[in-house]
Design a protein around this motif. Structure first.
Motif, short mmCIF file in Angstrom:
data_model
loop_
_atom_site.label_atom_id
_atom_site.label_comp_id
_atom_site.label_asym_id
_atom_site.label_seq_id
_atom_site.Cartn_x
_atom_site.Cartn_y
_atom_site.Cartn_z
N LEU A 38 0.82 -1.21 0.00
CA LEU A 38 0.00 0.00 0.00
C LEU A 38 0.86 1.27 0.00
CD1 LEU A 38 -2.69 -1.09 2.62
CD2 LEU A 38 -3.06 -0.78 0.17
N TYR A 71 -7.22 -6.50 4.34
CA TYR A 71 -8.18 -5.53 4.87
C TYR A 71 -7.68 -4.93 6.18
CZ TYR A 71 -12.44 -3.35 6.53
OH TYR A 71 -13.35 -2.43 7.00
N SER A 74 -5.14 -2.41 5.38
CA SER A 74 -5.77 -1.24 4.79
C SER A 74 -6.39 -0.35 5.86
CB SER A 74 -6.84 -1.67 3.78
OG SER A 74 -6.25 -2.41 2.72
N ILE A 86 -9.60 3.99 1.07
CA ILE A 86 -8.38 3.64 0.35
C ILE A 86 -8.77 2.84 -0.89
CG2 ILE A 86 -8.07 1.57 1.78
CD1 ILE A 86 -5.21 3.61 0.18
N CYS A 145 -16.21 -3.26 1.12
CA CYS A 145 -15.34 -3.22 -0.05
C CYS A 145 -16.19 -3.30 -1.31
CB CYS A 145 -14.33 -4.37 -0.01
SG CYS A 145 -15.09 -6.00 0.11
#
Length: 200
Positions: A38, A71, A74, A86, A145
């Motif tokens: 990320l 996840y 994130s 994000i 999501c």
């Protein structure tokens, strides 16, 4: 970069090719943790004070989805950067070249409003968007999501960022509760799966 060329053991063009090849290296990307992935190629923008970020990842979408603890990482990254949401832009080459855009947040209903607005905005911009044919909720272990296939690959992150800003404005949403001055969530329900002041 040009200032360093005289000191390099190879020509500038050779160094550029080497760096490009390294960035495209599948094994290197797979060796990164979810959080490292990320952070590596990340940009952010904001809309009416609501900040969001996009991480570009040179991996097929299904490999991104199989990253351990994606996840959770994130959520940590959103808390660290004080983000509303994000996004991850992945790349696939089969059966034809396409990009995938994964949205993640901490609020299911508001995320749906945002992604529906993004689908409309992207449609108007002729991005050739369709919802991804993968059960992202099952893969990530959360319903917070949404994912799209983007077949008009000319829309890079640079072009996608302003479309997300427009989607925010159209949806009129903020995806997470208010944060305090230290960037922590105020969550009396205890339902958010992100660090809070009490748990840090």
């Amino acid at each position: 970069f040009s200032a360093l060329v005289p000191f390099l053991p190879m020509s500038g063009s050779e160094m550029y090719e080497a760096l490009t090849e390294a960035k495209m290296n599948y094994d290197w990307w797979m060796s990164l943790s979810s959080l490292e992935m990320l952070r590596y190629d990340y940009q952010e923008d904001s809309s009416n004070g609501r900040k969001f970020g996009i991480s570009a990842v040179l991996l097929p979408f299904w490999d991104v989805m199989e990253k351990p603890m994606l996840y959770k990482a994130s959520c940590e990254f959103m808390s660290e950067k004080k983000l509303d949401t994000i996004m991850i832009m992945a790349y696939s080459f089969e059966p034809r070249m396409s990009r995938q855009i994964l949205f993640m947040s901490d609020n299911f209903e508001k995320l749906k409003e945002l992604t529906q607005a993004f689908a409309r905005v992207g449609g108007h911009a002729q991005m050739d968007l369709v919802y991804a044919d993968m059960d992202v909720e099952e893969c990530l272990g959360t319903k917070n999501c949404e994912a799209f296939q983007q077949f008009t690959v000319g829309f890079s992150r640079k072009e996608v960022l302003p479309l997300v800003v427009e989607a925010y404005r159209e949806a009129g949403v903020s995806l997470v509760p208010e944060r305090d001055d230290d960037g922590f969530y105020s969550d009396p329900t205890g339902k958010l799966q992100v660090p809070t002041k009490e748990s840090s």
